[in-house]
Design a protein around this motif. Sequence first.
Motif, mmCIF file in Angstrom:
data_model
loop_
_atom_site.group_PDB
_atom_site.id
_atom_site.type_symbol
_atom_site.label_atom_id
_atom_site.label_comp_id
_atom_site.label_asym_id
_atom_site.label_seq_id
_atom_site.Cartn_x
_atom_site.Cartn_y
_atom_site.Cartn_z
ATOM 1 N N VAL A 291 -5.047 17.141 -1.405
ATOM 2 C CA VAL A 291 -4.150 16.314 -2.305
ATOM 3 C C VAL A 291 -3.973 17.066 -3.471
ATOM 4 O O VAL A 291 -2.830 17.115 -3.987
ATOM 5 C CB VAL A 291 -4.690 15.051 -2.731
ATOM 6 N N TYR B 72 -3.583 8.873 2.995
ATOM 7 C CA TYR B 72 -5.030 9.122 2.861
ATOM 8 C C TYR B 72 -6.008 8.252 2.873
ATOM 9 O O TYR B 72 -7.185 8.324 3.374
ATOM 10 C CB TYR B 72 -5.009 10.199 2.052
ATOM 11 N N ARG C 267 -3.566 7.972 -8.009
ATOM 12 C CA ARG C 267 -3.833 8.709 -6.988
ATOM 13 C C ARG C 267 -4.224 8.228 -5.555
ATOM 14 O O ARG C 267 -3.718 8.425 -4.451
ATOM 15 C CB ARG C 267 -4.867 10.113 -7.099
ATOM 16 N N TYR C 268 -5.171 7.334 -5.751
ATOM 17 C CA TYR C 268 -5.892 6.840 -4.399
ATOM 18 C C TYR C 268 -6.014 5.232 -4.581
ATOM 19 O O TYR C 268 -5.266 4.624 -3.816
ATOM 20 C CB TYR C 268 -7.259 7.351 -4.188
ATOM 21 N N ARG D 40 -0.443 7.103 -4.821
ATOM 22 C CA ARG D 40 0.280 8.160 -4.244
ATOM 23 C C ARG D 40 0.183 8.757 -2.984
ATOM 24 O O ARG D 40 0.701 9.420 -2.549
ATOM 25 C CB ARG D 40 0.220 9.271 -5.249
ATOM 26 N N ASN D 41 -0.812 8.094 -2.510
ATOM 27 C CA ASN D 41 -1.515 8.700 -1.059
ATOM 28 C C ASN D 41 -1.988 7.632 -0.208
ATOM 29 O O ASN D 41 -3.127 7.644 0.206
ATOM 30 C CB ASN D 41 -2.872 9.774 -1.453
#
Length: 74
Positions: A44, A9, A68-69, A5-6
């Motif tokens: 985030v 980042y 997420r990561y 999702r990121n």
Amino acid sequence: FSISRNPLYVFSLIATFGAGLQTASVLFAVVATLGVWIVIDATVRKEEKALGARFGESYAAYCASTPRYLPRFS
């Protein structure tokens, strides 16, 4: 965005670690990366809260299927 999702980042953290290594100090690289991680993680979580409020169940389903990561290539 289908495997993480990121991604921006994630690569920012990798870049921070790499830039920190340019100082020839692993300790500095780790400390700098941890500092950036703290800021990114707070950002985030705030973004996810806003996106969840805006997109509701469809965003929750996306979050459930996409990490997420760390990328999931399956």
